[in-house]
Scaffold this motif. Structure first.
Motif, PDB file in Angstrom:
ATOM      1  N   SER A 128       0.847  -1.183   0.000  1.00 45.49           N
ATOM      2  CA  SER A 128       0.000   0.000   0.000  1.00 45.49           C
ATOM      3  C   SER A 128       0.888   1.240   0.000  1.00 45.49           C
ATOM      4  N   VAL A 129       0.625   2.147  -0.921  1.00 36.94           N
ATOM      5  CA  VAL A 129       1.445   3.345  -1.084  1.00 36.94           C
ATOM      6  C   VAL A 129       0.550   4.571  -0.991  1.00 36.94           C
ATOM      7  N   SER A 134       2.839  17.986  -3.052  1.00 37.60           N
ATOM      8  CA  SER A 134       3.260  19.206  -2.353  1.00 37.60           C
ATOM      9  C   SER A 134       2.726  20.438  -3.078  1.00 37.60           C
ATOM     10  N   LEU A 135       2.915  21.589  -2.471  1.00 34.34           N
ATOM     11  CA  LEU A 135       2.502  22.842  -3.091  1.00 34.34           C
ATOM     12  C   LEU A 135       3.238  23.086  -4.405  1.00 34.34           C
ATOM     13  N   PHE A 136       4.381  22.432  -4.563  1.00 33.15           N
ATOM     14  CA  PHE A 136       5.182  22.595  -5.784  1.00 33.15           C
ATOM     15  C   PHE A 136       4.880  21.513  -6.827  1.00 33.15           C
ATOM     16  N   GLY A 137       3.867  20.677  -6.531  1.00 32.71           N
ATOM     17  CA  GLY A 137       3.443  19.669  -7.498  1.00 32.71           C
ATOM     18  C   GLY A 137       4.223  18.375  -7.468  1.00 32.71           C
ATOM     19  N   LYS A 138       5.041  18.185  -6.438  1.00 34.75           N
ATOM     20  CA  LYS A 138       5.835  16.963  -6.331  1.00 34.75           C
ATOM     21  C   LYS A 138       5.131  15.962  -5.422  1.00 34.75           C
ATOM     22  N   TYR A 139       5.040  14.710  -5.889  1.00 29.92           N
ATOM     23  CA  TYR A 139       4.429  13.649  -5.080  1.00 29.92           C
ATOM     24  C   TYR A 139       5.476  12.994  -4.179  1.00 29.92           C
ATOM     25  N   THR A 140       5.088  12.700  -2.945  1.00 32.09           N
ATOM     26  CA  THR A 140       5.943  11.919  -2.058  1.00 32.09           C
ATOM     27  C   THR A 140       5.112  10.867  -1.345  1.00 32.09           C
ATOM     28  N   VAL A 141       5.806   9.870  -0.823  1.00 31.23           N
ATOM     29  CA  VAL A 141       5.164   8.759  -0.109  1.00 31.23           C
ATOM     30  C   VAL A 141       5.072   9.102   1.374  1.00 31.23           C
ATOM     31  N   TYR A 142       3.905   8.817   1.955  1.00 30.31           N
ATOM     32  CA  TYR A 142       3.680   9.047   3.376  1.00 30.31           C
ATOM     33  C   TYR A 142       3.507   7.719   4.118  1.00 30.31           C
ATOM     34  N   SER A 143       3.896   7.702   5.392  1.00 30.54           N
ATOM     35  CA  SER A 143       3.737   6.519   6.235  1.00 30.54           C
ATOM     36  C   SER A 143       2.869   6.847   7.450  1.00 30.54           C
ATOM     37  N   HIS A 144       2.656   5.840   8.299  1.00 33.47           N
ATOM     38  CA  HIS A 144       1.887   6.016   9.539  1.00 33.47           C
ATOM     39  C   HIS A 144       0.543   6.703   9.282  1.00 33.47           C
ATOM     40  N   THR A 147       0.638  10.460   8.163  1.00 31.52           N
ATOM     41  CA  THR A 147       1.089  11.494   9.102  1.00 31.52           C
ATOM     42  C   THR A 147       2.578  11.825   8.975  1.00 31.52           C
ATOM     43  N   ARG A 148       3.341  11.011   8.230  1.00 27.91           N
ATOM     44  CA  ARG A 148       4.776  11.264   8.108  1.00 27.91           C
ATOM     45  C   ARG A 148       5.203  11.240   6.642  1.00 27.91           C
ATOM     46  N   ASP A 149       5.842  12.319   6.238  1.00 32.21           N
ATOM     47  CA  ASP A 149       6.350  12.421   4.867  1.00 32.21           C
ATOM     48  C   ASP A 149       7.724  11.756   4.803  1.00 32.21           C
ATOM     49  N   THR A 150       7.818  10.684   4.024  1.00 26.65           N
ATOM     50  CA  THR A 150       9.093   9.963   3.910  1.00 26.65           C
ATOM     51  C   THR A 150      10.047  10.634   2.926  1.00 26.65           C
ATOM     52  N   LYS A 151       9.533  11.579   2.127  1.00 25.53           N
ATOM     53  CA  LYS A 151      10.307  12.273   1.081  1.00 25.53           C
ATOM     54  C   LYS A 151      10.655  11.357  -0.090  1.00 25.53           C
ATOM     55  N   LEU A 152      10.162  10.120  -0.059  1.00 25.24           N
ATOM     56  CA  LEU A 152      10.467   9.174  -1.135  1.00 25.24           C
ATOM     57  C   LEU A 152       9.621   9.463  -2.368  1.00 25.24           C
ATOM     58  N   SER A 153      10.203   9.240  -3.532  1.00 25.16           N
ATOM     59  CA  SER A 153       9.468   9.325  -4.791  1.00 25.16           C
ATOM     60  C   SER A 153       8.562   8.105  -4.930  1.00 25.16           C
ATOM     61  N   PRO A 154       7.268   8.287  -5.194  1.00 27.18           N
ATOM     62  CA  PRO A 154       6.374   7.137  -5.369  1.00 27.18           C
ATOM     63  C   PRO A 154       6.849   6.185  -6.469  1.00 27.18           C
ATOM     64  N   VAL A 155       7.320   6.732  -7.575  1.00 28.48           N
ATOM     65  CA  VAL A 155       7.770   5.887  -8.689  1.00 28.48           C
ATOM     66  C   VAL A 155       8.961   5.024  -8.272  1.00 28.48           C
TER      67      VAL A 155
END
Length: 248
Positions: A128-129, A134-144, A147-155
């Protein structure tokens, strides 16, 4: 033509069934066992059941409730929430669950995907992903539970979990969750194009037309929805249902 899979996604919190908007403001909508009985009557193909508090609170899966749910359910279930070890996965499979969804646990220990896939097969492991833009149009993966931004690229992340043995990707848009404003097709397309395993798109369905859009525009394997099967009318009255997709 292969039948399109349209999967109800049920969220558990305090042993009750809830619905969220953008992963926040959970609203109680009923008893999970009663909901499953309704979906049995509707002859739904598959269910996803996610405990949204287990990982966030570092709590083990509620095995008693899982057993009760599995005993009532006539269709395959994918369960997620609080699974951190192979032993826990073994126990859940023994209770009658067909697939296990890993999210936070996979981010903390990707080897868990490999361990479960090696013992039970890749088809039994769903990653599950949860993604947010973000406000700048960049997607990141969240955990928990978002509630937590991992800063990882979904791709990049889905490619890693595919290589580790995940047999399916459950892609959830935090921004679209519970809004019933349609799926994030851009996000879905990027993930479908990045992997060779099936992708289930979740987050945003508000109509039958919305349900079909990811199939037509992003070539997903399945779509999942929560609010669409629970809330009805302008006042969002709670009524658990499942549409006749052939009547489209």
């Amino acid at each position: 033509m292969m039948r399109k899979r349209v999967i109800p996604c049920l969220l558990l919190q305090d042993r009750g069934l809830v619905k969220t908007v953008k992963f926040k403001n959970s609203k109680y909508v009923g008893d999970p066992v009663n909901a499953i009985r309704i979906f049995n009557e509707k002859e739904v193909d598959e269910l996803v059941l996610l405990d949204i508090d287990a990982s966030r609170l570092s709590r083990d899966p509620d095995y008693e409730l899982i057993q009760e749910v599995a005993g009532e359910c006539f269709m395959p279930i994918c369960y997620g929430g609080g699974v951190k070890t192979l032993a826990q996965a073994e126990k859940i499979f023994a209770l009658g669950i067909e697939k296990i969804s890993l999210n936070t646990a996979a981010l903390e220990n990707i080897e868990l995907i490999r361990q479960i896939a090696n013992k039970f097969g890749s088809q039994s492991v769903v990653c599950s992903v949860d993604c947010k833009k973000s406000l700048f149009g960049k997607y990141t993966v969240y955990s928990h539970s978002g509630t937590r931004d991992t800063k990882l690229s979904p791709v990049e992340w889905v490619q890693k979990v595919e290589a580790a043995g995940a047999g399916e990707i459950f892609l959830n848009s935090i921004d679209r969750d519970g809004t019933q404003q349609g799926f994030d097709i851009q996000l879905i397309q990027s993930i479908v194009n990045a992997v060779h395993v099936p992708v289930i798109a979740c987050g945003g369905a508000g109509s039958v037309a919305d349900l079909f859009e990811p199939f037509e525009r992003a070539n997903v394997s399945a779509v999942a929805a929560g609010s669409f099967f629970v809330f009805h009318g302008k006042h969002k009255a709670v009524l658990i249902s499942y549409p006749d997709l052939n009547a489209r």
